[in-house]
Motif scaffolding. Structure first.
Motif, mmCIF file in Angstrom:
data_model
loop_
_atom_site.group_PDB
_atom_site.id
_atom_site.type_symbol
_atom_site.label_atom_id
_atom_site.label_comp_id
_atom_site.label_asym_id
_atom_site.label_seq_id
_atom_site.Cartn_x
_atom_site.Cartn_y
_atom_site.Cartn_z
ATOM 1 N N GLN A 40 0.854 -1.194 0.000
ATOM 2 C CA GLN A 40 0.000 0.000 0.000
ATOM 3 C C GLN A 40 0.883 1.234 0.000
ATOM 4 O O GLN A 40 1.827 1.324 0.776
ATOM 5 C CB GLN A 40 -0.920 0.011 1.221
ATOM 6 C CG GLN A 40 -1.844 1.211 1.257
ATOM 7 C CD GLN A 40 -2.885 1.086 2.351
ATOM 8 O OE1 GLN A 40 -3.541 0.076 2.486
ATOM 9 N NE2 GLN A 40 -3.011 2.112 3.151
ATOM 10 N N GLU A 41 0.558 2.147 -0.876
ATOM 11 C CA GLU A 41 1.224 3.442 -0.922
ATOM 12 C C GLU A 41 0.113 4.474 -1.028
ATOM 13 O O GLU A 41 -0.573 4.548 -2.038
ATOM 14 C CB GLU A 41 2.170 3.522 -2.121
ATOM 15 C CG GLU A 41 3.049 4.732 -2.086
ATOM 16 C CD GLU A 41 4.205 4.641 -3.073
ATOM 17 O OE1 GLU A 41 4.764 5.703 -3.378
ATOM 18 O OE2 GLU A 41 4.545 3.535 -3.519
ATOM 19 N N LYS A 42 -0.054 5.234 0.047
ATOM 20 C CA LYS A 42 -1.220 6.119 0.108
ATOM 21 C C LYS A 42 -0.907 7.333 0.978
ATOM 22 O O LYS A 42 -0.150 7.232 1.934
ATOM 23 C CB LYS A 42 -2.397 5.340 0.703
ATOM 24 C CG LYS A 42 -3.721 6.021 0.638
ATOM 25 C CD LYS A 42 -4.822 5.072 1.097
ATOM 26 C CE LYS A 42 -6.164 5.758 1.078
ATOM 27 N NZ LYS A 42 -7.234 4.852 1.522
ATOM 28 N N THR A 43 -1.534 8.462 0.639
ATOM 29 C CA THR A 43 -1.423 9.673 1.453
ATOM 30 C C THR A 43 -2.783 9.950 2.079
ATOM 31 O O THR A 43 -3.804 9.927 1.394
ATOM 32 C CB THR A 43 -0.967 10.867 0.598
ATOM 33 O OG1 THR A 43 0.311 10.556 0.041
ATOM 34 C CG2 THR A 43 -0.853 12.124 1.438
ATOM 35 N N TYR A 44 -2.777 10.203 3.367
ATOM 36 C CA TYR A 44 -3.996 10.468 4.135
ATOM 37 C C TYR A 44 -3.995 11.932 4.562
ATOM 38 O O TYR A 44 -2.959 12.460 4.969
ATOM 39 C CB TYR A 44 -4.039 9.603 5.398
ATOM 40 C CG TYR A 44 -4.041 8.128 5.140
ATOM 41 C CD1 TYR A 44 -5.220 7.397 5.158
ATOM 42 C CD2 TYR A 44 -2.853 7.437 4.887
ATOM 43 C CE1 TYR A 44 -5.221 6.030 4.933
ATOM 44 C CE2 TYR A 44 -2.845 6.078 4.654
ATOM 45 C CZ TYR A 44 -4.037 5.377 4.684
ATOM 46 O OH TYR A 44 -4.035 4.028 4.457
ATOM 47 N N LEU A 45 -5.130 12.562 4.526
ATOM 48 C CA LEU A 45 -5.301 13.909 5.071
ATOM 49 C C LEU A 45 -6.127 13.758 6.332
ATOM 50 O O LEU A 45 -7.290 13.341 6.288
ATOM 51 C CB LEU A 45 -5.999 14.837 4.072
ATOM 52 C CG LEU A 45 -6.200 16.276 4.555
ATOM 53 C CD1 LEU A 45 -4.856 16.933 4.895
ATOM 54 C CD2 LEU A 45 -6.934 17.088 3.506
ATOM 55 N N LEU A 46 -5.519 14.058 7.478
ATOM 56 C CA LEU A 46 -6.175 13.864 8.769
ATOM 57 C C LEU A 46 -7.005 15.092 9.135
ATOM 58 O O LEU A 46 -6.781 16.189 8.602
ATOM 59 C CB LEU A 46 -5.120 13.573 9.836
ATOM 60 C CG LEU A 46 -4.266 12.329 9.574
ATOM 61 C CD1 LEU A 46 -3.248 12.140 10.682
ATOM 62 C CD2 LEU A 46 -5.125 11.092 9.422
ATOM 63 N N PRO A 47 -7.953 14.945 10.065
ATOM 64 C CA PRO A 47 -8.798 16.083 10.466
ATOM 65 C C PRO A 47 -8.022 17.305 10.936
ATOM 66 O O PRO A 47 -8.460 18.434 10.752
ATOM 67 C CB PRO A 47 -9.652 15.511 11.604
ATOM 68 C CG PRO A 47 -9.709 14.048 11.337
ATOM 69 C CD PRO A 47 -8.373 13.707 10.720
ATOM 70 N N SER A 48 -6.832 17.099 11.521
ATOM 71 C CA SER A 48 -6.017 18.224 11.998
ATOM 72 C C SER A 48 -5.355 18.984 10.845
ATOM 73 O O SER A 48 -4.770 20.034 11.060
ATOM 74 C CB SER A 48 -4.932 17.727 12.947
ATOM 75 O OG SER A 48 -4.004 16.929 12.233
ATOM 76 N N GLY A 49 -5.422 18.413 9.638
ATOM 77 C CA GLY A 49 -4.769 19.033 8.485
ATOM 78 C C GLY A 49 -3.432 18.401 8.156
ATOM 79 O O GLY A 49 -2.831 18.719 7.129
#
Length: 182
Positions: A40-49
């Motif tokens: 898996q290669e993925k970028t996540y955007l978290l609620p904190s930014g």
């Protein structure tokens, strides 16, 4: 009297074709269900930014590389693991968060990876194995100062292993690291 076509019975040819088709379908189904190394290669955007980019890759064991295990390797319940974790890279807002190899080399047969956030801390959760070898590995990252790794069963009712690692090199440039993982 039965009619023969070119010396053969029509139903016999039908059954041969049916048997051949069934064998081909079974082979294809088996090939599709054979386990593949997890990647898996993925970028996540978290609620904190915060942006968290994760690259996780397993590969098949090379000949003679993987040995039978009874303990110490997560994702198998005895026997020889099929895969080894080759890469586990984490970047938080484009800055690499180093997880030493010894904290992921014992994780195998991974089937999912998820990233979330709890009280401003990044949480990486890996799940893998099956039946008695099933596990959840949860990494709670403490800024750039270090992390805590907890391993438990598929349903985390009991912690099987808990490791806290502090990045002492960060102490010089981040005074908040002296208090460790919060």
């Amino acid at each position: 009297m039965k009619t023969r076509i070119n010396g053969r019975l029509p139903m016999l040819g039908f059954f041969k074709m049916l048997l051949l088709g069934s064998a081909i379908w079974s082979f294809c189904a088996l090939a599709q269900t054979e386990a593949m190394p997890f990647a898996q290669e993925k970028t996540y955007l978290l609620p904190s930014g915060q942006k968290v980019a994760v690259t996780f890759r397993e590969r098949q064991c090379k000949s003679g590389e993987c040995h039978e295990v009874d303990a110490g390797t997560w994702g198998v319940d005895g026997g020889i693991p099929k895969f080894v974790t080759e890469t586990f890279l984490v970047f938080i807002d484009s800055k690499q968060f180093v997880i030493p190899e010894k904290f992921y080399k014992d994780i195998t047969n991974t089937r999912s990876l998820d990233v979330s956030e709890l009280n401003g801390q990044v949480i990486l959760e890996l799940k893998g194995g099956d039946a008695a070898g099933a596990y959840s590995a949860r990494f709670k990252l403490g800024g750039m100062c270090g992390f805590e790794r907890k391993i438990c069963g598929e349903v985390c009712e009991e912690i099987w292993e808990r490791t806290t690692w502090y990045n002492s090199f960060a102490y010089d440039w981040d005074p908040g690291c002296e208090s460790g993982i919060q």
